[in-house]
Design a protein around this motif. Structure first.
Motif, short mmCIF file in Angstrom:
data_model
loop_
_atom_site.label_atom_id
_atom_site.label_comp_id
_atom_site.label_asym_id
_atom_site.label_seq_id
_atom_site.Cartn_x
_atom_site.Cartn_y
_atom_site.Cartn_z
N ARG A 1 1.07 -1.09 0.41
CA ARG A 1 0.40 0.42 0.28
C ARG A 1 1.07 1.04 0.35
O ARG A 1 1.78 1.50 0.67
N VAL A 2 1.61 1.59 -1.48
CA VAL A 2 1.66 3.19 -1.60
C VAL A 2 1.84 4.30 -0.57
O VAL A 2 0.41 4.46 -0.68
N THR A 3 2.26 4.65 -0.15
CA THR A 3 2.15 6.18 1.04
C THR A 3 2.81 7.08 0.46
O THR A 3 1.97 8.35 0.62
N ALA A 4 4.14 7.08 -0.34
CA ALA A 4 5.00 8.25 -0.62
C ALA A 4 5.57 7.56 -2.29
O ALA A 4 5.89 6.36 -2.17
N ALA A 5 5.09 8.84 -3.46
CA ALA A 5 6.19 7.99 -4.23
C ALA A 5 7.50 9.82 -4.49
O ALA A 5 6.40 10.80 -4.98
N GLY A 6 8.29 8.62 -4.67
CA GLY A 6 9.22 9.97 -5.55
C GLY A 6 9.93 10.01 -7.11
O GLY A 6 9.38 9.24 -7.83
N LEU A 7 9.24 11.71 -7.29
CA LEU A 7 9.49 11.25 -8.45
C LEU A 7 11.33 11.96 -9.36
O LEU A 7 12.08 12.28 -8.49
N PHE B 1 3.45 4.49 -14.10
CA PHE B 1 3.70 6.23 -14.13
C PHE B 1 5.26 6.23 -12.67
O PHE B 1 4.00 6.41 -11.58
N GLY B 2 6.00 6.85 -12.93
CA GLY B 2 6.47 6.42 -11.74
C GLY B 2 7.76 5.42 -11.26
O GLY B 2 6.81 4.27 -11.79
N THR B 3 8.55 5.51 -10.57
CA THR B 3 9.19 4.63 -10.56
C THR B 3 9.76 4.06 -9.11
O THR B 3 9.78 2.81 -8.16
N ASP B 4 9.99 4.98 -8.12
CA ASP B 4 10.52 5.14 -6.39
C ASP B 4 9.36 5.29 -5.55
O ASP B 4 8.47 5.93 -6.22
N VAL C 1 13.77 6.79 9.36
CA VAL C 1 13.52 7.51 7.71
C VAL C 1 12.11 6.95 7.47
O VAL C 1 11.27 6.37 7.98
N ASP C 2 11.47 8.17 7.54
CA ASP C 2 10.10 8.26 7.39
C ASP C 2 10.21 8.28 6.27
O ASP C 2 10.79 8.31 4.75
N ASP C 3 8.38 7.58 5.32
CA ASP C 3 7.89 7.28 3.95
C ASP C 3 8.41 8.36 2.92
O ASP C 3 8.91 7.86 1.49
N ARG C 4 7.95 9.23 3.19
CA ARG C 4 8.74 10.55 2.02
C ARG C 4 9.98 11.01 1.55
O ARG C 4 10.38 10.24 0.73
N THR C 5 10.71 10.68 2.87
CA THR C 5 11.95 9.50 2.34
C THR C 5 11.69 9.32 1.56
O THR C 5 13.21 8.39 0.20
N ALA C 6 12.59 7.76 2.13
CA ALA C 6 12.35 6.89 2.02
C ALA C 6 12.08 6.25 0.22
O ALA C 6 12.47 5.84 -0.22
N ALA C 7 11.01 7.21 0.21
CA ALA C 7 10.44 6.99 -1.97
C ALA C 7 11.52 7.89 -2.60
O ALA C 7 10.62 7.32 -3.87
N THR C 8 12.24 8.54 -2.44
CA THR C 8 13.20 8.99 -2.82
C THR C 8 14.54 8.06 -3.36
O THR C 8 15.07 9.21 -4.05
N LEU C 9 14.77 6.69 -2.79
CA LEU C 9 15.88 7.08 -2.58
C LEU C 9 16.45 6.01 -4.26
O LEU C 9 17.69 5.20 -4.15
N ALA C 10 15.34 5.46 -4.42
CA ALA C 10 16.12 3.62 -4.87
C ALA C 10 16.57 3.86 -6.71
O ALA C 10 17.53 3.82 -6.29
N GLY D 1 16.74 19.67 -5.07
CA GLY D 1 15.76 18.84 -4.05
C GLY D 1 14.79 17.73 -4.18
O GLY D 1 14.71 18.11 -5.67
N LYS D 2 14.43 16.67 -3.74
CA LYS D 2 13.62 16.18 -4.44
C LYS D 2 12.14 16.47 -4.32
O LYS D 2 11.27 16.68 -3.25
#
Length: 321
Positions: A45-51, A76-79, A133-142, A311-312
């Motif tokens: 269940r996705v809470t955040a997606a980084g672009l 659309f989107g990968t992270d 590590v919060d979800d917004r930050t985690a969503a930027t890592l991959a 930044g992201k």
């Protein structure tokens, strides 16, 4: 079929989809059937997606999309980051309720993603999100994190190195600069005058890109031993003029004969876990420039595609029920 307050019917969920290739104007939030975890798979269940730039680059036209194995209609989107809510038969290492982050190629901006428990970026991959590590930050890592790690592995930086990083203020640069500093290297980062303070905050010594860069680097009393070009090929040619050997120059977005290129798919298996641990320990930070609700996906992509954001950019997918 019951329709809930958020407008979704039972068994349905939201996903950003494209019915034609193009720019942000073709992106739309659609109601789609909830995916189910199959054998060897988990559902998140996705809470955040980084672009990332690759998100809109690979869906801009049919030819580019085909090189990534994409066909219409597509997501659309990968992270992404979120919580495991289904575990398929034979999927080991995960339990319902586990916080995870990872990559799911061109389908991450959705309420749910299904990935292989032992997958890759193409099939989808998940990593456990450390406490702290919060979800917004985690969503930027991959994507950005694995790309930076792969590039720095090519260079093999250490305390005796001075590395010139071209495009240091971008999404990959955020990670590359800090990882290079953690390795002990001195970092010279190129950018526009308006990014100088941002680069300093990451640990780089800022220098303006463009004509005259060789002289400006020398004015810093710097004799680079390595170089990383995160934008194109300009930094490669500057590095060569500064005497950096070809095997200590790396690109991620351009091709130059004799120069190694790096791709996030080639990162070490534990690269992202190591980056997440550094974030949790406070040794690496990820600036979040802006967050948008999924309904504002077009505005989010327009901002990210401007390529001047510091930044992201993150899309929030917190469900209303």
């Amino acid at each position: 079929m019951t329709q809930h307050d958020d407008g979704l019917r039972d068994g349905m969920s939201r996903a950003v989809r494209l019915e034609s290739f193009g720019g942000p104007e073709v992106l739309a939030v659609q109601e789609v059937p909830e995916p189910r975890a199959g054998v060897g798979q988990i559902r998140i269940r996705v809470t955040a997606a980084g672009l990332n730039p690759m998100d809109w680059i690979m869906t801009a036209d049919a030819g580019t999309a085909a090189r990534f194995g994409l066909s219409l209609p597509t997501g659309f989107g990968t992270d992404y980051a979120g919580v495991v809510d289904q575990v398929g038969a034979g999927a080991v290492g995960y339990a319902v309720g586990d916080r995870v982050f990872g990559a799911a190629l061109s389908r991450a901006v959705a309420d749910f993603v299904v990935v292989d428990a032992n997958g890759n970026i193409a099939s989808g991959v998940a990593h456990h999100t450390p406490d702290g590590v919060d979800d917004r930050t985690a969503a930027t890592l991959a994507i950005a994190g694995s790309t930076a790690a792969a590039a720095l592995a090519v260079l093999g930086l250490g305390p005796d190195d001075i590395v010139l990083v071209g495009g240091a203020g971008g999404g990959v640069g955020v990670f590359a600069v800090q990882l290079a500093r953690i390795a002990g290297a001195r970092v010279i980062g190129t950018g526009s005058p308006s990014t100088a303070e941002h680069l300093r905050s990451l640990g780089a010594e800022p220098v303006g890109y463009g004509d005259g860069l060789v002289g400006r680097v020398r004015d810093l009393d710097a004799d680079p031993t390595a170089a990383l070009d995160l934008h194109g090929t300009d930094t490669v040619h500057v590095a060569r003029e500064l005497g950096v050997p070809d095997d200590r120059i790396c690109t991620i977005a351009g091709v130059v004969e004799g120069i190694p290129a790096a791709n996030g798919a080639n990162a070490a298996p534990d690269a992202l876990e190591n980056i997440a641990r550094l974030v949790a320990a406070g040794r690496l930070r990820v600036p979040i420039a802006a967050t948008f609700p999924v309904e504002d996906i077009r505005a989010a992509v327009e901002l990210q595609a401007d390529r001047h954001v510091r930044g992201k950019v993150v899309v929030d997918l917190g469900r209303r029920r």
